[in-house]
Motif scaffolding. Structure first.
Motif, mmCIF file in Angstrom:
data_model
loop_
_atom_site.group_PDB
_atom_site.id
_atom_site.type_symbol
_atom_site.label_atom_id
_atom_site.label_comp_id
_atom_site.label_asym_id
_atom_site.label_seq_id
_atom_site.Cartn_x
_atom_site.Cartn_y
_atom_site.Cartn_z
ATOM 1 N N ASN A 1 7.424 3.078 9.761
ATOM 2 C CA ASN A 1 8.077 3.226 11.063
ATOM 3 C C ASN A 1 7.441 2.404 12.168
ATOM 4 O OD1 ASN A 1 10.023 5.110 10.177
ATOM 5 N ND2 ASN A 1 8.532 6.762 10.322
ATOM 6 N N ILE A 2 6.186 2.032 11.998
ATOM 7 C CA ILE A 2 5.493 1.305 13.061
ATOM 8 C C ILE A 2 5.327 -0.166 12.721
ATOM 9 C CG2 ILE A 2 3.357 1.139 14.398
ATOM 10 C CD1 ILE A 2 3.186 4.193 14.185
ATOM 11 N N SER A 3 4.716 -0.466 11.588
ATOM 12 C CA SER A 3 4.447 -1.870 11.263
ATOM 13 C C SER A 3 5.673 -2.582 10.700
ATOM 14 C CB SER A 3 3.298 -1.983 10.253
ATOM 15 O OG SER A 3 3.710 -1.500 8.986
ATOM 16 N N GLY A 4 6.588 -1.817 10.083
ATOM 17 C CA GLY A 4 7.796 -2.411 9.527
ATOM 18 C C GLY A 4 7.646 -2.941 8.113
ATOM 19 N N HIS A 5 6.465 -2.816 7.500
ATOM 20 C CA HIS A 5 6.334 -3.321 6.136
ATOM 21 C C HIS A 5 6.932 -2.323 5.139
ATOM 22 C CE1 HIS A 5 2.603 -0.922 5.902
ATOM 23 N NE2 HIS A 5 2.576 -1.155 4.619
ATOM 24 N N TYR A 6 7.235 -2.830 3.970
ATOM 25 C CA TYR A 6 7.931 -2.072 2.936
ATOM 26 C C TYR A 6 6.998 -1.721 1.785
ATOM 27 C CZ TYR A 6 12.002 -4.071 5.274
ATOM 28 O OH TYR A 6 12.923 -4.449 6.217
ATOM 29 N N ARG A 7 7.388 -0.675 1.052
ATOM 30 C CA ARG A 7 6.696 -0.336 -0.179
ATOM 31 C C ARG A 7 7.697 0.290 -1.136
ATOM 32 N NH1 ARG A 7 2.915 4.889 1.448
ATOM 33 N NH2 ARG A 7 4.587 6.413 1.678
ATOM 34 N N ILE A 8 7.354 0.245 -2.429
ATOM 35 C CA ILE A 8 8.146 0.913 -3.451
ATOM 36 C C ILE A 8 7.285 2.023 -4.044
ATOM 37 C CG2 ILE A 8 9.280 0.710 -5.692
ATOM 38 C CD1 ILE A 8 9.956 -2.174 -5.009
ATOM 39 N N LEU A 9 7.873 3.214 -4.123
ATOM 40 C CA LEU A 9 7.204 4.360 -4.740
ATOM 41 C C LEU A 9 7.981 4.777 -5.985
ATOM 42 C CD1 LEU A 9 6.535 6.701 -1.659
ATOM 43 C CD2 LEU A 9 5.026 4.961 -2.622
ATOM 44 N N ASP A 10 7.254 5.294 -6.980
ATOM 45 C CA ASP A 10 7.936 5.852 -8.146
ATOM 46 C C ASP A 10 8.236 7.326 -7.891
ATOM 47 O OD1 ASP A 10 5.593 7.311 -8.663
ATOM 48 O OD2 ASP A 10 5.013 6.094 -10.384
ATOM 49 N N GLU A 11 8.753 8.019 -8.914
ATOM 50 C CA GLU A 11 9.149 9.425 -8.746
ATOM 51 C C GLU A 11 7.964 10.339 -8.446
ATOM 52 O OE1 GLU A 11 8.379 8.931 -13.177
ATOM 53 O OE2 GLU A 11 9.320 7.745 -11.618
ATOM 54 N N ASN A 12 6.736 9.895 -8.715
ATOM 55 C CA ASN A 12 5.532 10.678 -8.436
ATOM 56 C C ASN A 12 4.857 10.263 -7.133
ATOM 57 O OD1 ASN A 12 5.671 12.158 -10.903
ATOM 58 N ND2 ASN A 12 4.944 10.330 -11.964
ATOM 59 N N ASN A 13 5.567 9.472 -6.331
ATOM 60 C CA ASN A 13 5.042 8.941 -5.067
ATOM 61 C C ASN A 13 3.849 8.022 -5.271
ATOM 62 O OD1 ASN A 13 6.966 10.136 -3.363
ATOM 63 N ND2 ASN A 13 5.842 12.060 -3.398
#
Length: 155
Positions: A116-128
């Motif tokens: 929400n602040i920096s705007g960078h993205y990440r991908i998480l799996d079903e276990n976070n």
């Protein structure tokens, strides 16, 4: 966010971080490894910490509320994304991004979140568990497709 934008943000918050920690200019300059004169110039907007100086400030003051509100709670992940562009490594499990992150897209057992602040993205799996992170939205989207196809193939 670019490296230059990141550096500008840290430059602009340096005095607030120093005041938050109740440090004098002399003490703050000593802590981050610059002269008091340079610190004064940075605080007046006439000089810059530069890339390495901004990283030092983030590392040493990662618990700063001012810093968290400026670049987000996951400072290390954001710095790695800025430095390397795309980051895939063995991450520790996340809490799922309940405060600092918003879900952008879900596919199969993976989801894309954006800070929400920096705007960078990440991908998480079903276990976070974090799989990768980047400021490059196209890379993140293509990586999500790859992961989904891989999971489909393995099942």
């Amino acid at each position: 966010m670019t490296k230059e934008q990141f550096i500008e943000k840290i430059n602009s918050k340096l005095k607030l971080i120093r005041n938050e920690k109740n440090y004098t200019q002399d003490r703050m300059a000593e802590i981050i490894g610059i002269s008091k004169k340079t610190l004064v110039q940075i605080e007046k907007g006439r000089a810059s910490l530069g890339w390495s100086g901004a990283i030092v400030v983030c590392f040493l003051f990662k618990d700063s509320e001012i810093l968290k509100m400026t670049v987000g709670n996951d400072i290390e992940d954001m710095l790695i994304s800025l430095a390397f562009g795309k980051s895939e490594r063995n991450y520790s499990k996340t809490m799922g991004g309940k405060i600092w992150w918003r879900d952008i897209k879900k596919k199969s057992n993976y989801k894309i979140q954006q800070n929400n602040i920096s705007g960078h993205y990440r991908i998480l799996d079903e276990n976070n568990q974090r799989i990768c992170s980047s400021f490059d939205e196209d890379y993140i989207n293509s990586r999500l497709i790859e992961l989904s196809k891989l999971e489909y193939t393995n099942n």
